[in-house]
Design an enzyme around this catalytic site. Sequence first.
Site, PDB file in Angstrom:
ATOM      1  N   ASP A   1     -26.712  17.730 -41.441  1.00 42.08           N
ATOM      2  CA  ASP A   1     -27.301  16.956 -42.535  1.00 42.08           C
ATOM      3  C   ASP A   1     -28.735  17.418 -42.760  1.00 42.08           C
ATOM      4  O   ASP A   1     -29.663  16.954 -42.112  1.00 42.08           O
ATOM      5  CB  ASP A   1     -27.265  15.461 -42.225  1.00 42.08           C
ATOM      6  CG  ASP A   1     -27.684  14.617 -43.431  1.00 42.08           C
ATOM      7  OD1 ASP A   1     -28.292  15.176 -44.374  1.00 42.08           O
ATOM      8  OD2 ASP A   1     -27.401  13.406 -43.433  1.00 42.08           O
TER       9      ASP A   1
ATOM     10  N   HIS B   1     -35.299  13.562 -44.367  1.00 38.37           N
ATOM     11  CA  HIS B   1     -35.466  13.330 -42.938  1.00 38.37           C
ATOM     12  C   HIS B   1     -36.386  14.347 -42.257  1.00 38.37           C
ATOM     13  O   HIS B   1     -36.553  14.292 -41.037  1.00 38.37           O
ATOM     14  CB  HIS B   1     -34.093  13.346 -42.266  1.00 38.37           C
ATOM     15  CG  HIS B   1     -33.111  12.431 -42.927  1.00 38.37           C
ATOM     16  ND1 HIS B   1     -33.240  11.068 -42.910  1.00 38.37           N
ATOM     17  CD2 HIS B   1     -31.998  12.701 -43.666  1.00 38.37           C
ATOM     18  CE1 HIS B   1     -32.245  10.525 -43.594  1.00 38.37           C
ATOM     19  NE2 HIS B   1     -31.487  11.496 -44.070  1.00 38.37           N
TER      20      HIS B   1
ATOM     21  N   ILE C   1     -37.654   9.694 -42.678  1.00 34.54           N
ATOM     22  CA  ILE C   1     -36.962   8.634 -41.946  1.00 34.54           C
ATOM     23  C   ILE C   1     -35.815   9.230 -41.136  1.00 34.54           C
ATOM     24  O   ILE C   1     -35.348  10.338 -41.407  1.00 34.54           O
ATOM     25  CB  ILE C   1     -36.424   7.553 -42.898  1.00 34.54           C
ATOM     26  CG1 ILE C   1     -35.392   8.146 -43.877  1.00 34.54           C
ATOM     27  CG2 ILE C   1     -37.565   6.878 -43.647  1.00 34.54           C
ATOM     28  CD1 ILE C   1     -34.715   7.114 -44.767  1.00 34.54           C
TER      29      ILE C   1
ATOM     30  N   GLY D   1     -29.460   7.694 -41.193  1.00 32.67           N
ATOM     31  CA  GLY D   1     -28.715   6.480 -40.896  1.00 32.67           C
ATOM     32  C   GLY D   1     -27.596   6.727 -39.903  1.00 32.67           C
ATOM     33  O   GLY D   1     -27.337   5.898 -39.017  1.00 32.67           O
TER      34      GLY D   1
END
Length: 300
Positions: free
Chosen positions: A199, A204, A219, A222
Amino acid sequence: MPIDPDVAIGAPLPDRSFSWTSSDVLLYHLGIGAGSRAGDNLDPRALRYTLDDEHLQVLPSFGIVAPTFHETDPPPLDLPGCDINLGQVVHGSQAIEVRGAIPTAGSAVLSTRISDVWDKGKAAVIWQEGVARASAGSTTGEGEELWTVRSSIFVRGEGGWGGDRGASTAVEVPDRKPDTDTTYDVTPQQALLYRLCGDRNPLHADPAFAQAAGFPAPILHGLCSYGIVLRTVTDDLLGGDAARVQAFGARFAGVVFPGETIRVQAWERDDDIVVTATIDSPRQERDGAPVLADCVLTPR
């Protein structure tokens, strides 16, 4: 309109053929924090995630990332009937159910379709469902169903066409002391490590991209939080045995910044385990902020 539900709902996505090895499994487990606690390098139970010997096991959440594990480009959003961009999208929810223990190496084909599109007014929710089946060369029988996945993405700014708002069912947390209450310290480089699991969304890793998307800093993925929480509950309540996990589903309720601490609480019920994940922080404005909600783990 940018999203046409008449085109999207029911539309199949191209089948995705993929394979994985024990090296991929090890990297994934490291990406979700396995082996990071003091003494894990000597603990036989912890080493079941991080040592490629006959005891190596696969946490079921690996099945979610296995189809895209070797991709190095940001995730594509070429969904039928959906003209959206990566900056609008956050992961809404995720669930996986495995038919048995995932082998440490194998080959499979994932068949996916768009199962629903919800209109939340200022946003849209796009649901996908997929089935992974073993392919030729796999250690299991060709065509055997290995796992099913269901996920949603939240697309900001794309609602308001008067469509179905969808269901909203909250999981009730038992009104008693949790059966486990523990914390995990997210490392500063955790998102940079986890992005190697397929990913490469710049949200991120790239500070400028994150700020343009409305966040003060990159961040955590998830699905990294999802894996951390599943591993924690598996270790605390299922004896560290990944094969005892049949299914795990959760809604992504908030963000985690690298360097923060995730608090995991779980309650055993007759047939399942209810889980919550929040931020454990000395900063008042972040302490108790939700990470995952409506989490249910179904054990075997």
